[in-house]
Scaffold this active site. Structure first.
Site, mmCIF file in Angstrom:
data_model
loop_
_atom_site.group_PDB
_atom_site.id
_atom_site.type_symbol
_atom_site.label_atom_id
_atom_site.label_comp_id
_atom_site.label_asym_id
_atom_site.label_seq_id
_atom_site.Cartn_x
_atom_site.Cartn_y
_atom_site.Cartn_z
ATOM 1 N N SER A 1 -8.250 1.983 3.345
ATOM 2 C CA SER A 1 -7.944 1.625 4.721
ATOM 3 C C SER A 1 -7.887 2.895 5.584
ATOM 4 C CB SER A 1 -6.649 0.815 4.777
ATOM 5 O OG SER A 1 -6.496 0.188 6.024
ATOM 6 N N HIS B 1 -11.941 -3.196 4.928
ATOM 7 C CA HIS B 1 -11.458 -4.585 5.030
ATOM 8 C C HIS B 1 -12.510 -5.507 5.652
ATOM 9 C CE1 HIS B 1 -7.579 -2.942 4.026
ATOM 10 N NE2 HIS B 1 -7.460 -2.290 5.166
#
Length: 237
Positions: free
Chosen positions: A130, A165
């Site tokens: 992330s 993501h």
């Protein structure tokens, strides 16, 4: 300053997954450890993007204590006497998720961005998910700002842009397409949760996955349109 010996450089950028998202599936984390070639590598967690959250650090330590390694962490709220010496003693730097904008600002303030660059050039493996994945590229897509996904300028160790993501957050794909088409972001690569991109000497050499039916994606702009090419990973299970 001591001369840094030139070695192969490694960055493993995770779209999502690892101990913090899949505590019972540490396949990518085991892959990261294996890249050092050592029986018990030293791995240091950087939880800067989460504000050095205690629970996040505890989860890292608990997970990696089950693996063949020597885990530790670096808090910028309680830094060691010498940041550079501490970082250079590690075999792996593993960056957690959270707020990418805050991460980059704090690293710059402490000079940690430059230290990490020297660590990378020394051959220390850099990894993360992330925010800890976005940060290594020239640009990325972040949810650091309230209620929106926005472009952000990052460290530039790796060329192009990056979006993590890709399958896990509904707004990611359309936002990446929008900013590429607008010319706001450079062409780049996206990764689903559970997918990791392994760069050696700045070149994408391997794509791995801890989940089935996941992918990475190369995105380019051609004739004013975004072209998305699916890149199938090697499943580690």
């Amino acid at each position: 300053m001591k001369r840094i010996e030139k070695m192969d450089t490694h960055i493993i950028a995770m779209g999502g997954g690892g101990f913090s998202m899949e505590p019972d599936n540490l396949l990518i984390d085991e892959y990261i450890l294996a890249q050092t070639g050592k029986d018990r590598p030293k791995i240091c967690f950087l939880p800067t993007a989460s504000g050095d959250a205690d629970g996040y650090i505890e989860r890292f330590m608990r997970s990696f204590e089950t693996l063949s390694c020597i885990p530790t962490y670096l808090s910028l709220y309680k830094p060691p006497r010498s940041l550079e010496s501490f970082v250079m003693e590690q075999d792996i730097i593993y960056v957690g998720g959270g707020n990418t904008k805050n991460l980059l600002a704090l690293w710059k303030e402490w000079g940690l961005d430059a230290i990490l660059y020297r660590a990378w050039k020394k051959g220390i493996v850099l990894a993360g998910l992330s925010a800890g994945s976005i940060c290594w590229f020239e640009e990325g897509l972040t949810d650091s700002f309230p209620d929106k996904i926005s472009p952000i300028t990052c460290l530039g160790f790796l060329r192009g842009s990056h979006c993590p993501h890709y399958d896990g957050e509904e707004a990611r794909r359309p936002a990446f397409h929008h900013y590429l088409k607008a010319g706001t972001l450079k062409e780049g690569i996206a990764a689903d949760d559970g997918v990791a991109l392994h760069y050696i000497n700045g070149k994408l050499e391997n794509i791995i996955s801890s989940r089935i039916n996941t992918s990475a994606y190369s995105l380019i702009l051609k004739d004013g349109q975004v072209r998305e090419e699916r890149l199938n990973p090697q499943f580690l299970g």
